[in-house]
Scaffold this motif. Sequence first.
Motif, mmCIF file in Angstrom:
data_model
loop_
_atom_site.group_PDB
_atom_site.id
_atom_site.type_symbol
_atom_site.label_atom_id
_atom_site.label_comp_id
_atom_site.label_asym_id
_atom_site.label_seq_id
_atom_site.Cartn_x
_atom_site.Cartn_y
_atom_site.Cartn_z
ATOM 1 N N PHE A 1 0.826 -1.217 0.000
ATOM 2 C CA PHE A 1 0.000 0.000 0.000
ATOM 3 C C PHE A 1 0.862 1.270 0.000
ATOM 4 O O PHE A 1 0.566 2.231 -0.708
ATOM 5 N N ASN A 2 1.940 1.271 0.782
ATOM 6 C CA ASN A 2 2.830 2.447 0.829
ATOM 7 C C ASN A 2 3.445 2.726 -0.532
ATOM 8 O O ASN A 2 3.622 3.885 -0.922
ATOM 9 N N ASP A 3 3.790 1.652 -1.256
ATOM 10 C CA ASP A 3 4.364 1.826 -2.593
ATOM 11 C C ASP A 3 3.374 2.536 -3.511
ATOM 12 O O ASP A 3 3.755 3.410 -4.284
ATOM 13 N N ILE A 4 2.113 2.141 -3.416
ATOM 14 C CA ILE A 4 1.084 2.759 -4.267
ATOM 15 C C ILE A 4 1.062 4.269 -4.033
ATOM 16 O O ILE A 4 1.030 5.059 -4.972
ATOM 17 N N GLU A 5 1.096 4.656 -2.745
ATOM 18 C CA GLU A 5 1.093 6.088 -2.405
ATOM 19 C C GLU A 5 2.307 6.794 -2.987
ATOM 20 O O GLU A 5 2.208 7.862 -3.590
ATOM 21 N N HIS A 6 3.500 6.184 -2.788
ATOM 22 C CA HIS A 6 4.742 6.818 -3.244
ATOM 23 C C HIS A 6 4.827 6.893 -4.764
ATOM 24 O O HIS A 6 5.255 7.909 -5.314
ATOM 25 N N TYR A 7 4.422 5.813 -5.426
ATOM 26 C CA TYR A 7 4.471 5.824 -6.891
ATOM 27 C C TYR A 7 3.475 6.821 -7.473
ATOM 28 O O TYR A 7 3.765 7.486 -8.466
ATOM 29 N N ALA A 8 2.310 6.923 -6.838
ATOM 30 C CA ALA A 8 1.310 7.905 -7.284
ATOM 31 C C ALA A 8 1.883 9.315 -7.173
ATOM 32 O O ALA A 8 1.718 10.152 -8.067
ATOM 33 N N LEU A 9 2.591 9.570 -6.076
ATOM 34 C CA LEU A 9 3.206 10.879 -5.863
ATOM 35 C C LEU A 9 4.299 11.149 -6.905
ATOM 36 O O LEU A 9 4.410 12.252 -7.435
ATOM 37 N N LYS A 10 5.093 10.114 -7.219
ATOM 38 C CA LYS A 10 6.162 10.257 -8.224
ATOM 39 C C LYS A 10 5.596 10.598 -9.598
ATOM 40 O O LYS A 10 6.207 11.327 -10.366
ATOM 41 N N ILE A 11 4.425 10.051 -9.905
ATOM 42 C CA ILE A 11 3.783 10.324 -11.191
ATOM 43 C C ILE A 11 3.346 11.789 -11.268
ATOM 44 O O ILE A 11 3.390 12.408 -12.322
ATOM 45 N N LEU A 12 2.966 12.355 -10.109
ATOM 46 C CA LEU A 12 2.384 13.696 -10.077
ATOM 47 C C LEU A 12 3.360 14.814 -9.719
ATOM 48 O O LEU A 12 3.137 15.973 -10.064
ATOM 49 N N VAL A 13 4.447 14.476 -9.015
ATOM 50 C CA VAL A 13 5.357 15.517 -8.518
ATOM 51 C C VAL A 13 6.803 15.170 -8.853
ATOM 52 O O VAL A 13 7.211 14.025 -8.770
ATOM 53 N N ARG A 14 7.572 16.205 -9.231
ATOM 54 C CA ARG A 14 9.010 16.015 -9.469
ATOM 55 C C ARG A 14 9.752 17.233 -8.937
ATOM 56 O O ARG A 14 9.146 18.265 -8.648
ATOM 57 N N LYS A 15 11.077 17.111 -8.849
ATOM 58 C CA LYS A 15 11.907 18.250 -8.426
ATOM 59 C C LYS A 15 12.442 18.961 -9.656
ATOM 60 O O LYS A 15 12.901 18.312 -10.599
ATOM 61 N N ASP A 16 12.413 20.300 -9.653
ATOM 62 C CA ASP A 16 13.002 21.043 -10.767
ATOM 63 C C ASP A 16 14.493 21.255 -10.519
ATOM 64 O O ASP A 16 15.052 20.765 -9.526
ATOM 65 N N GLU A 17 15.155 22.031 -11.408
ATOM 66 C CA GLU A 17 16.612 22.217 -11.295
ATOM 67 C C GLU A 17 17.037 22.958 -10.027
ATOM 68 O O GLU A 17 18.175 22.860 -9.580
ATOM 69 N N ASN A 18 16.085 23.679 -9.402
ATOM 70 C CA ASN A 18 16.396 24.406 -8.152
ATOM 71 C C ASN A 18 16.054 23.588 -6.903
ATOM 72 O O ASN A 18 16.187 24.067 -5.784
ATOM 73 N N GLY A 19 15.604 22.352 -7.142
ATOM 74 C CA GLY A 19 15.261 21.496 -6.000
ATOM 75 C C GLY A 19 13.866 21.720 -5.462
ATOM 76 O O GLY A 19 13.499 21.201 -4.413
ATOM 77 N N ASN A 20 13.060 22.523 -6.174
ATOM 78 C CA ASN A 20 11.681 22.771 -5.749
ATOM 79 C C ASN A 20 10.751 21.708 -6.328
ATOM 80 O O ASN A 20 10.968 21.234 -7.443
ATOM 81 N N TYR A 21 9.702 21.361 -5.556
ATOM 82 C CA TYR A 21 8.736 20.378 -6.039
ATOM 83 C C TYR A 21 7.742 21.055 -6.983
ATOM 84 O O TYR A 21 7.170 22.089 -6.648
ATOM 85 N N VAL A 22 7.579 20.468 -8.170
ATOM 86 C CA VAL A 22 6.639 21.017 -9.156
ATOM 87 C C VAL A 22 5.788 19.878 -9.721
ATOM 88 O O VAL A 22 6.171 18.710 -9.651
ATOM 89 N N GLY A 23 4.658 20.244 -10.306
ATOM 90 C CA GLY A 23 3.782 19.248 -10.908
ATOM 91 C C GLY A 23 4.347 18.723 -12.213
ATOM 92 O O GLY A 23 4.972 19.462 -12.972
ATOM 93 N N THR A 24 4.137 17.441 -12.469
ATOM 94 C CA THR A 24 4.577 16.825 -13.721
ATOM 95 C C THR A 24 3.554 17.135 -14.815
ATOM 96 O O THR A 24 2.493 17.701 -14.550
ATOM 97 N N ASP A 25 3.856 16.706 -16.053
ATOM 98 C CA ASP A 25 2.904 16.893 -17.155
ATOM 99 C C ASP A 25 1.595 16.152 -16.869
ATOM 100 O O ASP A 25 0.507 16.625 -17.195
ATOM 101 N N VAL A 26 1.729 14.963 -16.245
ATOM 102 C CA VAL A 26 0.533 14.182 -15.886
ATOM 103 C C VAL A 26 -0.331 14.981 -14.903
ATOM 104 O O VAL A 26 -1.553 15.060 -15.059
ATOM 105 N N ALA A 27 0.318 15.593 -13.918
ATOM 106 C CA ALA A 27 -0.413 16.383 -12.911
ATOM 107 C C ALA A 27 -1.134 17.547 -13.572
ATOM 108 O O ALA A 27 -2.277 17.870 -13.220
#
Length: 201
Positions: free
Chosen positions: A159-185
């Motif tokens: 179950f924890n993997d599902i949460e983490h993978y879902a988050l990875k699909i929706l959020v990424r870090k930009d070049e400044n280390g800030n969290y931003v939405g992905t294209d999917v998001a």
Amino acid sequence: ESIDFSESVWGKILLKNLKEEVLDSINGLRLIKTKLERYPELEKWVLTVGSDIDNLKGLYDAIEDSWDKAFLYNQNLKFMTWPSDKKVEHQAKDEAQEERTTIKDKIKKTVSNILIYDSDNAYRDVYAMKEVLEKLKSVIFEFDRAFKSKKKERKIIDFNDIEHYALKILVRKDENGNYVGTDVAKKYREKFEEIAIDEYQ
């Protein structure tokens, strides 16, 4: 010369929480005092609660000043004994005693769990824990790596993997280390106004 523990990351967090608790207690005692002030015959109980408020204001000021000032202030903190007078029977007095006891016990417990010792001993305790926590961290990370590897081998996720993978699909870090939405998001943002998540599922 050692730095006051209030300047440390841990000290700041602990004292911020303690200040909030002290302010809550002061506000609670002020309400009790206001109720008691309606009755002239309860003046000595009004004075007692007033003394409690002054005590906690002093503690608040000491916390604002430094860890060691707060520690020393707490060492000498004494609350007045609730006046005993059988001639004065009043419901407001009895209610006030009960409410005051609850507030007093709560703040005493909170303070005694935080202002355990002075700055030097607080730092000593933190450094003594550092080695143990470093080892614990490495054990946790090593277990996590091994666990992930085994799950990958067996092609399973929990179950924890599902949460983490879902988050990875929706959020990424930009070049400044800030969290931003992905294209999917971004696509989902255009499609939905809001998403309701039931935490119990």
